[in-house]
Every structure is written in structure tokens, then in C-alpha cells.
Design a protein around this motif. Structure first.
Motif, PDB file in Angstrom:
ATOM      1  N   ILE A  69     -12.436  90.835  97.155  1.00  0.00           N
ATOM      2  CA  ILE A  69     -12.232  89.712  96.243  1.00  0.00           C
ATOM      3  C   ILE A  69     -13.570  89.384  95.587  1.00  0.00           C
ATOM      4  CG2 ILE A  69     -10.280  88.718  97.494  1.00  0.00           C
ATOM      5  CD1 ILE A  69     -12.173  86.680  98.686  1.00  0.00           C
ATOM      6  N   PRO A  70     -13.547  88.753  94.412  1.00  0.00           N
ATOM      7  CA  PRO A  70     -14.811  88.351  93.782  1.00  0.00           C
ATOM      8  C   PRO A  70     -15.547  87.324  94.638  1.00  0.00           C
ATOM      9  CG  PRO A  70     -12.988  88.241  92.218  1.00  0.00           C
ATOM     10  CD  PRO A  70     -12.381  88.453  93.570  1.00  0.00           C
ATOM     11  N   ALA A  71     -16.866  87.376  94.571  1.00  0.00           N
ATOM     12  CA  ALA A  71     -17.686  86.474  95.383  1.00  0.00           C
ATOM     13  C   ALA A  71     -17.373  85.013  95.098  1.00  0.00           C
ATOM     14  CB  ALA A  71     -19.168  86.759  95.140  1.00  0.00           C
ATOM     15  N   PHE A  72     -17.127  84.667  93.821  1.00  0.00           N
ATOM     16  CA  PHE A  72     -16.906  83.252  93.523  1.00  0.00           C
ATOM     17  C   PHE A  72     -15.615  82.732  94.161  1.00  0.00           C
ATOM     18  CE2 PHE A  72     -14.450  85.086  90.055  1.00  0.00           C
ATOM     19  CZ  PHE A  72     -13.403  84.201  89.857  1.00  0.00           C
ATOM     20  N   LEU A  73     -14.623  83.612  94.372  1.00  0.00           N
ATOM     21  CA  LEU A  73     -13.392  83.170  95.048  1.00  0.00           C
ATOM     22  C   LEU A  73     -13.641  82.982  96.540  1.00  0.00           C
ATOM     23  CD1 LEU A  73     -10.473  85.229  93.431  1.00  0.00           C
ATOM     24  CD2 LEU A  73     -10.994  82.793  93.174  1.00  0.00           C
ATOM     25  N   TYR A  74     -14.296  83.953  97.158  1.00  0.00           N
ATOM     26  CA  TYR A  74     -14.544  83.826  98.595  1.00  0.00           C
ATOM     27  C   TYR A  74     -15.455  82.647  98.888  1.00  0.00           C
ATOM     28  CZ  TYR A  74     -16.386  84.395 103.224  1.00  0.00           C
ATOM     29  OH  TYR A  74     -16.760  84.134 104.525  1.00  0.00           O
ATOM     30  N   LEU A  75     -16.571  82.527  98.175  1.00  0.00           N
ATOM     31  CA  LEU A  75     -17.526  81.462  98.448  1.00  0.00           C
ATOM     32  C   LEU A  75     -16.982  80.097  98.032  1.00  0.00           C
ATOM     33  CD1 LEU A  75     -20.783  83.334  97.403  1.00  0.00           C
ATOM     34  CD2 LEU A  75     -20.063  82.732  99.723  1.00  0.00           C
ATOM     35  N   GLY A  76     -16.200  80.070  96.951  1.00  0.00           N
ATOM     36  CA  GLY A  76     -15.562  78.808  96.568  1.00  0.00           C
ATOM     37  C   GLY A  76     -14.567  78.349  97.620  1.00  0.00           C
ATOM     38  N   TYR A  77     -13.796  79.285  98.155  1.00  0.00           N
ATOM     39  CA  TYR A  77     -12.854  78.975  99.232  1.00  0.00           C
ATOM     40  C   TYR A  77     -13.599  78.480 100.468  1.00  0.00           C
ATOM     41  CZ  TYR A  77      -9.715  80.086 103.151  1.00  0.00           C
ATOM     42  OH  TYR A  77      -8.986  80.035 104.317  1.00  0.00           O
ATOM     43  N   TRP A  78     -14.697  79.157 100.809  1.00  0.00           N
ATOM     44  CA  TRP A  78     -15.507  78.753 101.969  1.00  0.00           C
ATOM     45  C   TRP A  78     -16.041  77.340 101.784  1.00  0.00           C
ATOM     46  CZ3 TRP A  78     -20.530  77.161 102.545  1.00  0.00           C
ATOM     47  CH2 TRP A  78     -21.032  77.117 103.857  1.00  0.00           C
ATOM     48  N   PHE A  79     -16.543  77.040 100.586  1.00  0.00           N
ATOM     49  CA  PHE A  79     -17.108  75.706 100.345  1.00  0.00           C
ATOM     50  C   PHE A  79     -16.035  74.623 100.459  1.00  0.00           C
ATOM     51  CE2 PHE A  79     -18.140  72.176  97.504  1.00  0.00           C
ATOM     52  CZ  PHE A  79     -19.338  71.761  98.075  1.00  0.00           C
ATOM     53  N   LEU A  80     -14.852  74.892  99.948  1.00  0.00           N
ATOM     54  CA  LEU A  80     -13.780  73.894 100.042  1.00  0.00           C
ATOM     55  C   LEU A  80     -13.412  73.612 101.495  1.00  0.00           C
ATOM     56  CD1 LEU A  80     -11.420  74.892  97.092  1.00  0.00           C
ATOM     57  CD2 LEU A  80     -12.925  72.897  97.241  1.00  0.00           C
ATOM     58  N   ILE A  81     -13.424  74.641 102.327  1.00  0.00           N
ATOM     59  CA  ILE A  81     -13.152  74.435 103.754  1.00  0.00           C
ATOM     60  C   ILE A  81     -14.205  73.515 104.359  1.00  0.00           C
ATOM     61  CG2 ILE A  81     -13.132  75.558 106.019  1.00  0.00           C
ATOM     62  CD1 ILE A  81     -11.820  77.959 104.718  1.00  0.00           C
ATOM     63  N   GLN A  82     -15.472  73.762 104.026  1.00  0.00           N
ATOM     64  CA  GLN A  82     -16.544  72.907 104.555  1.00  0.00           C
ATOM     65  C   GLN A  82     -16.397  71.478 104.053  1.00  0.00           C
ATOM     66  OE1 GLN A  82     -18.348  74.855 106.775  1.00  0.00           O
ATOM     67  NE2 GLN A  82     -16.940  76.356 105.894  1.00  0.00           N
ATOM     68  N   PHE A  83     -16.081  71.339 102.773  1.00  0.00           N
ATOM     69  CA  PHE A  83     -15.977  70.010 102.157  1.00  0.00           C
ATOM     70  C   PHE A  83     -14.869  69.179 102.801  1.00  0.00           C
ATOM     71  CE2 PHE A  83     -14.282  67.154  98.884  1.00  0.00           C
ATOM     72  CZ  PHE A  83     -15.429  66.432  98.572  1.00  0.00           C
ATOM     73  N   TYR A  84     -13.686  69.758 102.914  1.00  0.00           N
ATOM     74  CA  TYR A  84     -12.571  68.993 103.479  1.00  0.00           C
ATOM     75  C   TYR A  84     -12.725  68.810 104.985  1.00  0.00           C
ATOM     76  CZ  TYR A  84     -10.217  68.991  99.016  1.00  0.00           C
ATOM     77  OH  TYR A  84      -9.914  68.764  97.693  1.00  0.00           O
ATOM     78  N   SER A  85     -13.332  69.783 105.654  1.00  0.00           N
ATOM     79  CA  SER A  85     -13.600  69.609 107.084  1.00  0.00           C
ATOM     80  C   SER A  85     -14.595  68.475 107.296  1.00  0.00           C
ATOM     81  CB  SER A  85     -14.141  70.901 107.686  1.00  0.00           C
ATOM     82  OG  SER A  85     -13.181  71.936 107.632  1.00  0.00           O
ATOM     83  N   GLY A  86     -15.593  68.375 106.404  1.00  0.00           N
ATOM     84  CA  GLY A  86     -16.549  67.283 106.492  1.00  0.00           C
ATOM     85  C   GLY A  86     -15.881  65.932 106.312  1.00  0.00           C
ATOM     86  N   LEU A  87     -14.980  65.835 105.334  1.00  0.00           N
ATOM     87  CA  LEU A  87     -14.266  64.574 105.120  1.00  0.00           C
ATOM     88  C   LEU A  87     -13.401  64.225 106.327  1.00  0.00           C
ATOM     89  CD1 LEU A  87     -13.135  64.826 101.382  1.00  0.00           C
ATOM     90  CD2 LEU A  87     -15.109  63.637 102.331  1.00  0.00           C
TER      91      LEU A  87
END
Length: 245
Positions: free
Chosen positions: A173-191
Motif C-alpha cells: 500500500i502507499p506510505a501515506f495510507l499506511y502511516l495515515g491509518y497508523w496516525f489515526l489509531i494513535q489519535f483516537y486511542s489517545g482520546l
């Protein structure tokens, strides 16, 4: 999704990435040579404790020298809490660090890594400033590397594995999809960790979030040359002044 490797060549050997991995591994083997009590003391001395940094009374109460709270901003980046912790962090650093180092150069990469790691930890510490739990691990600094990679090489291909029951599925997969998905997991887990601390505790989610953002926003300051790179321009060229050479 578990990343296995990126499909992106590099120009130079990633010397600083190798050195950082080696130091982390050496410190970890030192940790596991300690008794449980010695290891706990080691974590408390050289891990980053938010209350020790923000509360002078707490620092005086536990009788630690003042320099240690500042030195721990660096030392905690090389301490890990277990095998999965260090393997996951070093594997991620290996995948994304070499190409970021290639653009920054080894010494700029080291400065970027340490400064962003400090910022990432302080992001967590500001939210949990009364915490007496030591923060350890390189994940804040590595998150910054991932943020820089996200901006530098959004179209690079990442080979990942997605286990479905007992059957691994491999795909790119393109890096921006994988890393964007990873960041969203961190963001919502933080909330969620703020609302449900017992369910989402034990991970410094906001260090990941802060590290990723500061890496994405500041990487160009550390680049050794401001030049045109096709991947970066295709996605983000309209957002930045790109020097085409």
C-alpha cells in the motif's frame, strides 16, 4: 497491519540508524541482566517521570539530583520495557529511518531524532504532568521519523502483512495510507485513553501523536538539501514551496 519493509532504494548506508539500533539493543541487554528490583530502580532513575520534571517539590522529596530530570529527556529514549517493545520499535526504525536519514544526513538525522523525541515525550508529560510512572522507549522519536517519511515519500510502497485468522495476507500500500491509518489509531486511542484510562493505559499515545506531528512539520528544517523529489511534490507540492533542481 504489520509493516515488513518499504520498497524504496536509498543512496547511502544508514549509519546513524544502525548506531541508534545498536545502542538501544545494548541498553536492553543491560536491562535484562539486572534483577527485577535493580531494573525498577534503573527505570525510575533514567526513564522520564513527568512529576519529577514539573514538580520541584516531588524532585526534592525523592532526593534525586536536579540534572537527572533533564538528562532523562534523552536517556529514556534508549530504554525499553520488554522484548515486544524493543523489537517493534527497532523494526519500525529500520523500515522508515534509513530513507529519512538518506535525506537528512546522519548527524542532522540524529539531531532530528533526539529533538523530536524530547518534544514527543513533553507532549505526553504536559497532559500527564502529575504522573509518577516512568516513560521509556524510542517510540516518540520513531513516530517523528514516520511523520517525516509520510511527508517525504507519500507514494512509496510499504509491504504489509494482515493476518486473517491463521492466514497471513501480504500486499503493498502507499506510505501515506499506511502511516495515515497508523496516525489515526494513535489519535483516537489517545482520546479514548483520556476517557477510559484503565482500558487504554500503559501506552504513551500522545507521545506518538506529538512525535508524528512535529516530525511532519519540521523535517524540512533538517534536510541537507532543498531539492525536488517527485513523491513529495505529487501529493504535497501545492502546500509547500518546492525548490526544483
Amino acid at each position: 497491519m504489520i509493516p515488513l519493509q518499504d520498497i524504496l532504494p536509498r543512496r547511502n548506508p544508514p549509519i546513524m540508524t544502525w548506531i541508534l539500533i545498536l545502542i538501544n539493543v545494548m541498553v536492553f541487554f543491560y536491562e535484562i541482566s539486572l534483577s527485577p528490583l535493580e531494573r525498577e530502580i534503573f527505570f525510575r532513575h533514567w526513564g522520564f517521570v513527568p512529576a519529577r520534571f514539573f514538580d520541584d517539590y516531588f524532585s526534592a522529596l525523592i532526593g534525586e539530583p536536579a540534572y537527572r530530570k533533564y538528562l532523562s529527556l534523552i536517556t529514556h529514549l534508549f530504554i525499553h520495557g520488554g522484548w515486544l517493545h524493543i523489537i517493534g520499535n527497532m523494526w519500525t526504525l529500520w523500515i522508515f529511518g534509513d530513507n529519512v536519514e538518506d535525506r537528512l544526513g546522519p548527524f542532522r538525522f540524529l539531531l532530528f531524532y533526539l529533538l523530536c523525541g524530547i518534544f514527543a515525550t513533553l507532549t505526553h508529560a504536559i497532559i500527564y504532568k502529575d504522573s509518577v510512572i516512568p516513560v521509556v522507549g524510542a517510540s516518540g522519536a520513531i513516530s517523528a521519523v514516520m511523520g517525516a517519511y509520510f511527508m517525504m515519500y507519500p507514494l512509496a510502497r510499504i509491504l504489509v502483512v494482515f493476518p486473517i485468522f491463521f492466514f497471513p495476507i501480504f500486499f503493498e500500500i502507499p506510505a501515506f495510507l499506511y502511516l495515515g491509518y497508523w496516525f489515526l489509531i494513535q489519535f483516537y486511542s489517545g482520546l479514548f485513553s483520556l476517557a477510559l484510562p484503565t482500558s487504554f493505559g500503559g501506552v504513551a499515545w500522545f507521545a506518538h501523536i506529538g512525535g508524528f506531528l512535529v516530525g511532519a512539520l519540521t523535517y524540512r528544517i533538517f534536510c541537507k538539501k532543498r531539492r525536488f523529489y517527485l513523491d513529495e511534490y505529487c501529493i504535497f507540492g501545492s502546500l509547500f514551496d518546492i525548490d526544483k533542481k
